[in-house]
Design an enzyme around this catalytic site. Structure first.
Site, mmCIF file in Angstrom:
data_model
loop_
_atom_site.group_PDB
_atom_site.id
_atom_site.type_symbol
_atom_site.label_atom_id
_atom_site.label_comp_id
_atom_site.label_asym_id
_atom_site.label_seq_id
_atom_site.Cartn_x
_atom_site.Cartn_y
_atom_site.Cartn_z
ATOM 1 N N LYS A 71 1.002 -1.093 0.378
ATOM 2 C CA LYS A 71 -0.326 -0.483 -0.265
ATOM 3 C C LYS A 71 0.701 1.218 -0.011
ATOM 4 O O LYS A 71 0.696 2.102 -0.843
ATOM 5 C CB LYS A 71 -0.959 -0.249 1.133
ATOM 6 C CG LYS A 71 -1.695 0.935 1.578
ATOM 7 C CD LYS A 71 -2.970 1.048 1.915
ATOM 8 C CE LYS A 71 -2.290 0.019 3.329
ATOM 9 N NZ LYS A 71 -1.726 0.756 4.650
ATOM 10 N N THR A 73 3.618 1.601 -0.689
ATOM 11 C CA THR A 73 4.263 0.972 -2.188
ATOM 12 C C THR A 73 4.225 1.911 -3.244
ATOM 13 O O THR A 73 4.806 2.498 -3.992
ATOM 14 C CB THR A 73 5.340 -0.132 -2.281
ATOM 15 O OG1 THR A 73 5.651 -0.242 -1.666
ATOM 16 C CG2 THR A 73 6.139 0.057 -3.477
ATOM 17 N N ARG A 94 2.089 8.168 6.363
ATOM 18 C CA ARG A 94 1.627 8.012 8.202
ATOM 19 C C ARG A 94 3.469 7.474 8.068
ATOM 20 O O ARG A 94 4.402 6.745 7.807
ATOM 21 C CB ARG A 94 1.237 6.537 8.309
ATOM 22 C CG ARG A 94 -0.498 7.070 7.601
ATOM 23 C CD ARG A 94 -1.609 5.485 8.281
ATOM 24 N NE ARG A 94 -0.647 4.744 7.203
ATOM 25 C CZ ARG A 94 -0.937 3.463 6.922
ATOM 26 N NH1 ARG A 94 -1.203 3.494 8.692
ATOM 27 N NH2 ARG A 94 -0.233 2.955 6.632
ATOM 28 N N LYS A 105 7.716 -6.648 9.537
ATOM 29 C CA LYS A 105 7.957 -6.260 8.494
ATOM 30 C C LYS A 105 8.937 -5.495 8.202
ATOM 31 O O LYS A 105 9.839 -5.546 7.187
ATOM 32 C CB LYS A 105 6.899 -5.009 8.860
ATOM 33 C CG LYS A 105 5.408 -5.063 8.469
ATOM 34 C CD LYS A 105 4.467 -3.773 7.896
ATOM 35 C CE LYS A 105 4.344 -3.099 6.642
ATOM 36 N NZ LYS A 105 3.880 -2.148 7.335
ATOM 37 N N ALA A 274 -3.765 0.863 11.463
ATOM 38 C CA ALA A 274 -5.759 0.972 11.679
ATOM 39 C C ALA A 274 -6.544 -0.007 12.394
ATOM 40 O O ALA A 274 -7.876 -0.353 12.358
ATOM 41 C CB ALA A 274 -6.218 0.839 10.048
ATOM 42 N N PHE A 302 -4.579 -0.668 6.537
ATOM 43 C CA PHE A 302 -4.750 -2.221 6.815
ATOM 44 C C PHE A 302 -6.026 -1.883 5.225
ATOM 45 O O PHE A 302 -5.430 -1.580 4.403
ATOM 46 C CB PHE A 302 -5.222 -2.917 7.815
ATOM 47 C CG PHE A 302 -3.815 -2.960 8.940
ATOM 48 C CD1 PHE A 302 -2.929 -3.794 8.315
ATOM 49 C CD2 PHE A 302 -3.453 -2.399 9.852
ATOM 50 C CE1 PHE A 302 -1.158 -3.839 8.496
ATOM 51 C CE2 PHE A 302 -2.608 -2.846 10.690
ATOM 52 C CZ PHE A 302 -1.907 -3.789 10.428
ATOM 53 N N PHE A 383 4.533 -8.305 -8.947
ATOM 54 C CA PHE A 383 5.121 -9.663 -8.361
ATOM 55 C C PHE A 383 6.499 -10.242 -9.692
ATOM 56 O O PHE A 383 5.191 -10.944 -10.632
ATOM 57 C CB PHE A 383 5.099 -10.291 -7.839
ATOM 58 C CG PHE A 383 4.643 -9.207 -5.972
ATOM 59 C CD1 PHE A 383 5.915 -9.997 -5.437
ATOM 60 C CD2 PHE A 383 4.125 -8.232 -5.821
ATOM 61 C CE1 PHE A 383 6.017 -9.471 -4.032
ATOM 62 C CE2 PHE A 383 4.077 -8.133 -4.988
ATOM 63 C CZ PHE A 383 4.873 -8.256 -3.949
ATOM 64 N N TRP A 411 7.162 -0.578 -7.927
ATOM 65 C CA TRP A 411 7.809 -1.560 -7.389
ATOM 66 C C TRP A 411 9.456 -1.525 -8.523
ATOM 67 O O TRP A 411 10.341 -1.491 -7.703
ATOM 68 C CB TRP A 411 8.084 -2.418 -6.434
ATOM 69 C CG TRP A 411 8.466 -3.656 -5.831
ATOM 70 C CD1 TRP A 411 8.799 -3.093 -4.202
ATOM 71 C CD2 TRP A 411 9.802 -3.779 -5.969
ATOM 72 N NE1 TRP A 411 10.138 -3.238 -3.642
ATOM 73 C CE2 TRP A 411 10.609 -4.376 -4.802
ATOM 74 C CE3 TRP A 411 10.210 -4.268 -6.995
ATOM 75 C CZ2 TRP A 411 11.516 -5.070 -4.656
ATOM 76 C CZ3 TRP A 411 11.682 -5.685 -6.670
ATOM 77 C CH2 TRP A 411 12.015 -5.453 -5.639
#
Length: 557
Positions: A71, A73, A94, A105, A274, A302, A383, A411
């Site tokens: 999200k 990214t 955030r 993470k 969240a 989230f 991906f 990405w």
């Protein structure tokens, strides 16, 4: 290369010059913290009042999985892409919590070639905002126990204290503690506990406050507990705590200015999570960006059932913000996980699982378009393991749903890889006026608001709570009935069972506890066994993080 290696090779520009070059912000309006971070003065922000607002784009995601959705990214990649196609855009993100950085993470500043930098600083302490929030929160905790120790003139019932302590680290051993041990000199013996800083009401207040005066007033309205009559609330202002708390937040209230790998401006301010907090960046940051840019891309925490719902029903309701469109982020891997594929098999083509897992995306899309009344573009965050057949299936399913769907490769390619997404979303926001709606009306009862969230968004058939919870909500109804609900629920599922994937329906949501956040202006409803202090995993990310003799950090992401 890893994310941190990409970030360490970034060619950053001094933030003071970049801010002036892109947005004409003079150096005297910025408080530099090193060369590449700066805080924007509130005086400058107040000078922007008469400017026309840009258009607000919200990035949210399907229910998160261990496979990752990307999200942040996507938010960065989309912002870079919009600037590439000539749309003056700022990203509002955030601030990362140290808990996830050292827990699961390992970082939260985007990924690949769609990152905000300096990545290590942003993930580790940043500009000290979370530290200031934690100290302000714990000052109030200390003042409570100190007041009781010195005679308790306010008649605070030690058994009815609602205010815990906080620390910005996942530490399950602190969830339930006893304070005041060691005799009378050390205070009054009582049960207490810790939440993570992100879940602090002080964090929510900072995120929702519109000025220093509003910040101080909200801090003063915090209900720390009740008197011995069990009904009369005791406020932070009764302890004369709010002035000192606001003083500790003097700089934290100022938004933070950084840049992307492509030297575009991003504002990072306010807390995540969240699942247990409202999980949005600050109102001040978002409104400032809207005055500076033609478009603002922001994220909510989230999945769309949690982050987007709170963005709309709490942040937008309180601030008057109105998003023009939503980007719903999904990955093939994550949807296969929702379709029942084990994490170690997600790189293998599986069309059946992908089709089954699509139900999760479909419900989020339905919620966004029907219950929030907002146009939505589905972003397939690409991906390298995604197969052509899987992409084609996902695009066909989105088409059948009536959803615009764009494959984005930000990405791997940065803003260039997200230009198609940028074109798709700007086409919508430039030409459509959304029928923006809230999930529930402000004058609905507190219990009915909880039911609306659970039944409309989660697909629940029933909402239950014990007599104590229902009695507490009924007692609050007269004074706080107009407050929105901040639901604390597992982010991993539409239900309260994190192992229930896809789009479960007909389940029961149990509300196990409710908490009053009077300063923030909402009621927290705890669904199931959700914890407001996470724990570390068996193999925490901290084990992979290191620093060499030259100060080079490794393993952060």
């Amino acid at each position: 290369m890893s994310d941190i290696e990409i970030a360490q090779q970034a060619k950053m520009q001094p933030i003071i010059g970049l801010a002036h070059q892109h947005y004409g912000i003079a150096a005297e309006h910025l408080d530099p913290i090193g060369h590449y971070k700066a805080k924007i003065s509130l005086e400058y922000i107040n000078s922007l009042t008469d400017r026309t607002d840009g258009k607000l784009i919200l990035v949210t995601a399907i229910s998160p999985t261990p496979a990752g959705e990307g999200k942040t990214t996507t938010t960065v990649g989309l912002g870079d892409a919009m600037n590439r196609i000539g749309k003056k855009t700022i990203m509002c993100l955030r601030e990362p919590s140290l808990g996830p950085c050292f827990g699961v993470k390992g970082g939260a500043a985007g990924g690949g070639y769609a990152q905000v930098v300096p990545m290590e600083d942003i993930n580790l302490h940043f500009t000290g905002d979370f530290h200031a929030i934690g100290v302000a929160h714990n000052l109030l905790s200390a003042l409570i126990d100190n007041h009781i120790n010195h005679g308790n003139a306010l008649d605070i019932d030690p058994r009815r204290i609602q205010w815990k302590r906080v620390v910005d680290m996942n530490d399950r051993a602190l969830r339930h503690i006893v304070v005041g041990m060691g005799g009378a000199a050390n205070g009054y013996l009582r049960e207490d506990g810790y939440d993570i800083v992100v879940a602090s009401e002080v964090m929510a207040i900072l995120c929702l406050a519109t000025s220093r005066a509003d910040l101080k007033a909200r801090l003063g309205r915090i209900v720390i507990g009740y008197k011995s009559d069990r009904t009369t609330p005791v406020y932070a202002r009764d302890l004369k705590a709010h002035g000192a708390m606001a003083a500790l937040l003097k700089d934290a209230i100022k938004p933070n200015l950084v840049q992307t790998l492509e030297n575009n401006i991003a504002i990072i301010h306010g807390g995540p999570f969240a699942n247990i907090a409202h999980g949005c960046n600050t109102v001040t940051a978002t409104k400032t960006a809207l005055k500076l840019a033609d478009y603002v891309v922001t994220e909510a925490g989230f999945g769309a059932d949690l982050g987007a719902e709170k963005f709309i029903d709490i942040k937008c309701r309180m601030s008057g913000l109105k998003p023009a469109a939503v980007v719903l982020v999904a990955t093939v891997r994550a949807l296969k996980f929702h379709g029942g594929v084990a994490k170690d098999a997600l790189n293998q083509e599986n069309l059946i699982a992908l089709q089954q897992g699509f139900a999760n995306l479909a419900r989020h899309y339905h919620n966004i378009t029907q219950h929030y009344g907002l146009p939505c573009v589905v972003c397939i965050n690409h991906f390298t393991f995604d197969t052509e057949a899987e992409i084609a299936l996902l695009q066909n399913q989105c088409a059948a749903l009536g959803a615009a769907c764009v494959v984005s490769k930000h990405w791997a390619e940065g803003g260039a890889g997200a230009e198609s997404l940028a074109v798709a979303i700007t086409e919508i926001v430039d030409n459509r006026e959304p029928a923006f709606t809230f999930v529930y009306d402000a004058d609905l009862g507190l219990w009915e608001k909880i039911e609306a969230i659970a039944t409309k968004l989660y697909g629940a058939a029933n909402v239950t709570a014990n007599a104590k919870v229902k009695a507490q909500l009924a007692a609050w109804q007269a004074d706080y009935g107009t407050f929105p609900i901040c639901m604390a629920k597992t982010q991993m599922s539409f239900s309260t069972n994190p192992n229930s994937k896809g789009a479960p329906s007909g389940h029961t949501v149990e509300i196990s506890d409710v908490r009053l956040a009077n300063g923030a202006g909402f009621i927290v409803a705890i669904a199931g066994d959700m914890m407001t202090m996470p724990g570390l995993p068996k193999v925490p990310a901290a084990e992979r993080i290191d620093i060499d003799d030259d100060g080079r950090i490794t393993g952060l992401f």
